[in-house]
Each structure stands twice: as structure tokens, then as C-alpha cells.
Design an enzyme around this catalytic site. Structure first.
Site, PDB file in Angstrom:
ATOM      1  N   ARG A 113       6.670 -14.594 -13.913  1.00 14.61           N
ATOM      2  CA  ARG A 113       5.197 -14.467 -13.995  1.00 14.61           C
ATOM      3  C   ARG A 113       4.545 -14.317 -12.616  1.00 14.61           C
ATOM      4  NH1 ARG A 113       6.142 -18.398 -18.032  1.00 14.61           N
ATOM      5  NH2 ARG A 113       5.925 -17.445 -20.095  1.00 14.61           N
ATOM      6  N   LYS A 135      -2.334  -1.621  -6.438  1.00 15.89           N
ATOM      7  CA  LYS A 135      -1.659  -1.047  -7.606  1.00 15.89           C
ATOM      8  C   LYS A 135      -0.153  -1.106  -7.388  1.00 15.89           C
ATOM      9  CE  LYS A 135      -4.913   2.509  -9.172  1.00 15.89           C
ATOM     10  NZ  LYS A 135      -5.041   3.960  -9.364  1.00 15.89           N
ATOM     11  N   GLU A 177      -3.128  12.645   2.734  1.00 13.56           N
ATOM     12  CA  GLU A 177      -3.944  11.516   2.255  1.00 13.56           C
ATOM     13  C   GLU A 177      -4.892  11.037   3.370  1.00 13.56           C
ATOM     14  OE1 GLU A 177      -4.119  10.797  -0.801  1.00 13.56           O
ATOM     15  OE2 GLU A 177      -2.200  11.270  -1.739  1.00 13.56           O
ATOM     16  N   LYS A 216     -10.286   3.580   2.037  1.00 12.46           N
ATOM     17  CA  LYS A 216      -9.755   3.223   0.712  1.00 12.46           C
ATOM     18  C   LYS A 216     -10.175   1.803   0.335  1.00 12.46           C
ATOM     19  CE  LYS A 216      -5.842   3.009  -2.370  1.00 12.46           C
ATOM     20  NZ  LYS A 216      -4.481   3.361  -2.730  1.00 12.46           N
ATOM     21  N   GLU A 226     -10.450   0.257 -11.181  1.00 11.22           N
ATOM     22  CA  GLU A 226     -10.652   1.683 -11.463  1.00 11.22           C
ATOM     23  C   GLU A 226     -11.437   1.927 -12.745  1.00 11.22           C
ATOM     24  OE1 GLU A 226      -7.862   5.075  -9.875  1.00 11.22           O
ATOM     25  OE2 GLU A 226      -7.275   4.592 -11.923  1.00 11.22           O
ATOM     26  N   ARG A 230     -13.819   4.075  -8.157  1.00 11.50           N
ATOM     27  CA  ARG A 230     -12.509   4.220  -7.490  1.00 11.50           C
ATOM     28  C   ARG A 230     -11.912   5.606  -7.725  1.00 11.50           C
ATOM     29  NH1 ARG A 230      -7.639  -0.289  -7.050  1.00 11.50           N
ATOM     30  NH2 ARG A 230      -6.117   1.091  -6.108  1.00 11.50           N
ATOM     31  N   ASN A 234      -9.314  10.012  -6.276  1.00  7.18           N
ATOM     32  CA  ASN A 234      -8.492  11.051  -6.915  1.00  7.18           C
ATOM     33  C   ASN A 234      -8.833  12.448  -6.436  1.00  7.18           C
ATOM     34  OD1 ASN A 234      -7.156   9.178  -8.398  1.00  7.18           O
ATOM     35  ND2 ASN A 234      -8.432   9.382 -10.219  1.00  7.18           N
ATOM     36  N   HIS A 237      -6.401  15.259  -6.567  1.00  7.68           N
ATOM     37  CA  HIS A 237      -5.224  14.756  -7.273  1.00  7.68           C
ATOM     38  C   HIS A 237      -5.057  15.274  -8.695  1.00  7.68           C
ATOM     39  CE1 HIS A 237      -4.682  12.269  -3.811  1.00  7.68           C
ATOM     40  NE2 HIS A 237      -3.593  11.720  -4.317  1.00  7.68           N
ATOM     41  N   HIS A 241      -1.684  16.897  -8.822  1.00  9.55           N
ATOM     42  CA  HIS A 241      -0.604  16.349  -9.639  1.00  9.55           C
ATOM     43  C   HIS A 241      -0.030  17.425 -10.554  1.00  9.55           C
ATOM     44  CE1 HIS A 241       1.095  13.576 -12.860  1.00  9.55           C
ATOM     45  NE2 HIS A 241       1.864  13.482 -11.809  1.00  9.55           N
ATOM     46  N   HIS A 256       4.433  14.886  -2.596  1.00  6.32           N
ATOM     47  CA  HIS A 256       3.133  14.538  -3.173  1.00  6.32           C
ATOM     48  C   HIS A 256       1.959  15.040  -2.327  1.00  6.32           C
ATOM     49  CE1 HIS A 256       0.160  12.227  -5.333  1.00  6.32           C
ATOM     50  NE2 HIS A 256      -0.240  11.698  -4.190  1.00  6.32           N
TER      51      HIS A 256
HETATM   52  N1  LIG Z   1       0.107   2.146  -5.467  1.00  6.97           N
HETATM   53  C1  LIG Z   1      -0.675   3.124  -5.078  1.00  6.97           C
HETATM   54  O1  LIG Z   1      -1.900   2.990  -5.009  1.00  6.97           O
HETATM   55  C2  LIG Z   1      -0.063   4.433  -4.671  1.00  6.97           C
HETATM   56  C3  LIG Z   1      -0.854   5.418  -4.041  1.00  6.97           C
HETATM   57  C4  LIG Z   1      -0.247   6.589  -3.626  1.00  6.97           C
HETATM   58  C5  LIG Z   1       1.111   6.794  -3.846  1.00  6.97           C
HETATM   59  N2  LIG Z   1       1.826   5.825  -4.481  1.00  6.97           N
HETATM   60  C6  LIG Z   1       3.282   6.010  -4.720  1.00  6.97           C
HETATM   61  O2  LIG Z   1       3.932   6.137  -3.460  1.00  6.97           O
HETATM   62  C7  LIG Z   1       5.142   6.864  -3.637  1.00  6.97           C
HETATM   63  C8  LIG Z   1       5.226   7.910  -2.556  1.00  6.97           C
HETATM   64  O3  LIG Z   1       5.269   7.259  -1.296  1.00  6.97           O
HETATM   65  P1  LIG Z   1       6.091   7.861  -0.073  1.00  6.97           P
HETATM   66  O4  LIG Z   1       5.668   9.234   0.179  1.00  6.97           O
HETATM   67  O5  LIG Z   1       6.049   6.873   1.026  1.00  6.97           O
HETATM   68  O6  LIG Z   1       7.549   7.993  -0.719  1.00  6.97           O
HETATM   69  P2  LIG Z   1       8.924   7.234  -0.443  1.00  6.97           P
HETATM   70  O7  LIG Z   1       8.788   5.784  -0.462  1.00  6.97           O
HETATM   71  O8  LIG Z   1       9.890   7.837  -1.395  1.00  6.97           O
HETATM   72  O9  LIG Z   1       9.250   7.672   1.060  1.00  6.97           O
HETATM   73  C9  LIG Z   1       9.491   9.021   1.377  1.00  6.97           C
HETATM   74  C10 LIG Z   1      10.840   9.189   2.101  1.00  6.97           C
HETATM   75  O10 LIG Z   1      10.706   8.689   3.422  1.00  6.97           O
HETATM   76  C11 LIG Z   1      11.736   7.736   3.678  1.00  6.97           C
HETATM   77  N3  LIG Z   1      11.203   6.787   4.654  1.00  6.97           N
HETATM   78  C12 LIG Z   1      10.168   5.931   4.495  1.00  6.97           C
HETATM   79  N4  LIG Z   1       9.896   5.325   5.661  1.00  6.97           N
HETATM   80  C13 LIG Z   1      10.765   5.803   6.570  1.00  6.97           C
HETATM   81  C14 LIG Z   1      10.960   5.580   7.960  1.00  6.97           C
HETATM   82  N5  LIG Z   1      10.158   4.768   8.659  1.00  6.97           N
HETATM   83  N6  LIG Z   1      11.967   6.234   8.571  1.00  6.97           N
HETATM   84  C15 LIG Z   1      12.751   7.118   7.873  1.00  6.97           C
HETATM   85  N7  LIG Z   1      12.598   7.385   6.581  1.00  6.97           N
HETATM   86  C16 LIG Z   1      11.613   6.734   5.932  1.00  6.97           C
HETATM   87  C17 LIG Z   1      12.072   7.164   2.335  1.00  6.97           C
HETATM   88  O11 LIG Z   1      13.360   6.597   2.301  1.00  6.97           O
HETATM   89  C18 LIG Z   1      11.983   8.409   1.450  1.00  6.97           C
HETATM   90  O12 LIG Z   1      13.132   9.154   1.550  1.00  6.97           O
HETATM   91  C19 LIG Z   1       5.087   7.464  -5.043  1.00  6.97           C
HETATM   92  O13 LIG Z   1       5.922   6.715  -5.872  1.00  6.97           O
HETATM   93  C20 LIG Z   1       3.637   7.278  -5.443  1.00  6.97           C
HETATM   94  O14 LIG Z   1       3.485   7.155  -6.837  1.00  6.97           O
HETATM   95  C21 LIG Z   1       1.278   4.666  -4.884  1.00  6.97           C
END
Ligand SMILES: NC(=O)c1ccc[n+]([C@@H]2O[C@H](COP(=O)([O-])OP(=O)(O)OC[C@H]3O[C@@H](n4cnc5c(N)ncnc54)[C@H](O)[C@@H]3O)[C@@H](O)[C@H]2O)c1
Length: 353
Positions: A113, A135, A177, A216, A226, A230, A234, A237, A241, A256
Site C-alpha cells: 500500500r 504521475k 519537452e 510544469k 488533471e 493540466r 498536452n 501531444h 502521440h 517520444h
Molecule cells: N509521469 C509522467 O508525467 C511522464 C511524462 C512524460 C513521459 N513519461 C514517460 O517517460 C518515458 C520516457 O522517458 P525517457 O525518454 O527518459 O525514456 P527512457 O527512460 O526509456 O530513457 C531513454 C533511454 O536513455 C537511457 N538513459 C537514460 N538516462 C541515461 C544516461 N544518463 N546515460 C545514458 N543513457 C541513459 C535509457 O536507458 C533509455 O535507453 C515514457 O515511458 C513516458 O510514458 C512520463
């Protein structure tokens, strides 16, 4: 805008992480969640800067990539916590990009929990977006973030040094972003970012990171769950998306942020068509994004296909397609209904760029 949330800690030497752990979790079992890349590049950094409190931490390693945001991996992580007899005082440190912070936040929010978690974002996208705003979540049957929680970490440590090992393409994905946040914020931040010719890791100073994150945070604080405003986050997006999904599995798969860059430009065509956005501002944004993401602009899309994807997306929430559209830098209108003709006409304009 100024960041208000005191649990964001901008500190390059991590002394505050050590103090936080010493003061609150000295008797707790500590876990660090990483993927292969952050295991290889980032744990070392923590080690080098001597976070003594983490010397005995258990490492939870998952494969890198979006595929790890899955129920199967979630179950394996709950089982790993159980097998180490983690109790409710355990603490999980998420060291990675958005995949790791989303997954780890979800695991921590649900195990027994809820146990405490700390985010240490290592990608630009995670620093400015994924690790901010509470999130957490995993994907289900190919639908993104279908299961998750709203839950804040105890603290988020932001250290731009991690960016040094981030591949440039991943950096540029996060940069989209950054740009989106600047568009949402105000003219002066927008103009500052607009002047940057080629974004590089050196551009991301702690000061700039603070200002981008504050955009943000301010929005999230006014609408944490949201319900309305909020949705301005988007921007780019809805179409972004759809673009990301349309090219999935092809030779032109997009990250992304790359898809969001296209999404901003395409949604701006719709905004202009609806007399919301001035033609010159739209063109300036388009030219800037084209110079930063030339390969993305070489892609052509089919309006029909993107509309279908956007509609399928909305089926999950019983809604029509709605976009957040730009009126001018600093002013975004959310909840605007968009129909298939709007999208198809915008895609025609995109394909003609
Ligand atoms: N919670 C939220 O509000 C929110 C908002 C936007 C995106 N997201 C989520 O975030 C994810 C995308 O995030 P991302 O682009 O960071 O993807 P990711 O975590 O997959 O990282 C991208 C790549 O970079 C590598 N990496 C990360 N840091 C590194 C570093 N310092 N050195 C070398 N390699 C490194 C990772 O291993 C991966 O291969 C998606 O799942 C998306 O849905 C969530």
C-alpha cells in the site's frame, strides 16, 4: 515562474541525498531501480560522489526500453522486494529516465500500500517532465500508462551531470519537452529558447532546468489530478502521440519527443485554421523545429491514419478528439474539439513543408 515544491533538490554532489537517507532511512532496506544503461553509466556516478548510505543498497535491474513498463516486470519487482523482506519502511530510489521513474513510482506506490520513493532522473525528458508532477504508471496491452497512480516522491534530485552519457538523440527527445514548456510559459522564456541554434547538453544549466521545471510545476499545482487546466501540458501531444503510434515498428520509428515536435507543428496548423494562432508565429516555430529535427520533417503522414489512431486513443475515455492549441507563446487553450477534416487538412500542410 519560480519552482515552489521544496522536494526538488538541485544539488550536484548529492550530500543532501545522503543526509536525507541518514536522517530518515538509516534502518530501512534501500533499493535502487535502474535499467541497463543507467546501471552502467549512472550508479557509477553516485558511487564516485560517495553516497555512503547507498553502499549496501539492493540493485533492481530491468531491461532498458518502454517494454519494461509492463505488468510482468511490475510483478517481478514486487516479488524482488518481497524476497528481500522489504517492509513498509523500505525506500526505493529510481535512477533513470522516464521509464524507470514511471515504473519505480508505480511499484513503490503499490507495494504494501505504498513505500517511500526518491526520483533521480537521468534523461532530459525525465528531468523536465516524467519525474515531475506525480504521475506514475505502466502500460497494459499496448496502451500507454493504463495502470498507475498519482503519487509524489519524497524528493527528486536533479543533477545535469547525468546528461553527459545520454545519447544525443535521447537528449533531443527531451529537448522537445523543454521547448513545449517554454511555449506554455511566456514570451521571454520562449524567445530565449528560440534563439538557440543547436541545443547541446551545455545549454541545460541548473538555472534553465529550474525555470523549465517550474512551468510544469505551476500547472500541476493548479490541477494536480488533471481535471482541467493540466491539459495544457498536452500541447503537441494529441497529434504527437498519433504520429508516434503511426510509425511504431517501421524503419522510421520516432522517440517520444521527436513525435511531439511534429505534433506541435501539426497542431499549430489546426490552431491557425481556427484563427487562434498568428501565421508568423506559427512559421517561426515550424522553422525552428525543422532546424532542430530535420529528419522528422522528412516524414510524410496520412491524415486518415492519424485521425483513426487519435480516435482509438479516445475510445478508452469515451471522448471526442480534443487538443490543447497554442494562441501565442504563454497562452494555450485546452479542450478544443478537433475533427477529422481539421487533422487531414493539417497533415496535408505538414506533408507540403
Ligand atoms: N509521469 C509522467 O508525467 C511522464 C511524462 C512524460 C513521459 N513519461 C514517460 O517517460 C518515458 C520516457 O522517458 P525517457 O525518454 O527518459 O525514456 P527512457 O527512460 O526509456 O530513457 C531513454 C533511454 O536513455 C537511457 N538513459 C537514460 N538516462 C541515461 C544516461 N544518463 N546515460 C545514458 N543513457 C541513459 C535509457 O536507458 C533509455 O535507453 C515514457 O515511458 C513516458 O510514458 C512520463
Amino acid at each position: 515562474m519560480q519552482a515552489k515544491n521544496s522536494n526538488l533538490i538541485f544539488n550536484k554532489d548529492f550530500s543532501q541525498l545522503n543526509t536525507l537517507l541518514e536522517e530518515n532511512y538509516s534502518d530501512s532496506i534501500k533499493f535502487i531501480l535502474v535499467d541497463q544503461n543507467t546501471h552502467d553509466h549512472c550508479i557509477l556516478t553516485l558511487d564516485q560522489i560517495g553516497v555512503s548510505q547507498l553502499e549496501d543498497a539492493e540493485i533492481l535491474l530491468v531491461p532498458d526500453g518502454e517494454g519494461s513498463k509492463s505488468p510482468e516486470i511490475a510483478i517481478s519487482l514486487w516479488q524482488a522486494l518481497m524476497s528481500h523482506n522489504a517492509d513498509r519502511h523500505a525506500v526505493l530510489i529510481n535512477l533513470g529516465g522516464g521509464m524507470v521513474t514511471d515504473l519505480g513510482g508505480f511499484i513503490a506506490s503499490t507495494y504494501k500500500r505504498g513505500i517511500d520513493f526518491i526520483n533521480i532522473p537521468t534523461s532530459l525528458l525525465a528531468m523536465v517532465d516524467a519525474s515531475i508532477g506525480g504521475k506514475t504508471g505502466i502500460n497494459l496491452d499496448g496502451v500507454k500508462n493504463q495502470v498507475g497512480t498519482f503519487n509524489d516522491p519524497v524528493a527528486t534530485f536533479l543533477n545535469t551531470d547525468f546528461l553527459q552519457t545520454l545519447p544525443q538523440r535521447e537528449f533531443m527527445s527531451g529537448w522537445a519537452e523543454v521547448y513545449k514548456h517554454a511555449l506554455i510559459d511566456n514570451v521571454s522564456l520562449f524567445e530565449e529558447i528560440q534563439k538557440i541554434e543547436s541545443p547541446s547538453k551545455e545549454v541545460i544549466t541548473t538555472d534553465l532546468l529550474k525555470r523549465i521545471i517550474a512551468v510544469k510545476q505551476q500547472v500541476v499545482q493548479s490541477d494536480p489530478f488533471e481535471k482541467g487546466e493540466r491539459q495544457i501540458l498536452n500541447l503537441g501531444h494529441t497529434i504527437g502521440h498519433a504520429v508516434e503510434t503511426a510509425v511504431l515498428g517501421s524503419d522510421h520509428e520516432l522517440l517520444h519527443g521527436e513525435a511531439v515536435a511534429a505534433g506541435i507543428v501539426i497542431e499549430n496548423f489546426i490552431a491557425e485554421e481556427k484563427n487562434l494562432l498568428d501565421n508568423n508565429i506559427r512559421k517561426n516555430i515550424q522553422e525552428k523545429l525543422k532546424s532542430w529535427y530535420p529528419d522528422v520533417f522528412k516524414l510524410e503522414f496520412r491524415g486518415e491514419a492519424l485521425t483513426e489512431i487519435a480516435l482509438a486513443d479516445k475510445k478508452n475515455t469515451n471522448q471526442n478528439i480534443r487538443c490543447s492549441l497554442l494562441e501565442e507563446p504563454g497562452k494555450v487553450k485546452w479542450g478544443i474539439e478537433v475533427n477529422s477534416e481539421d487533422i487531414e487538412s493539417a497533415i496535408k500542410q505538414w506533408n507540403a513543408i
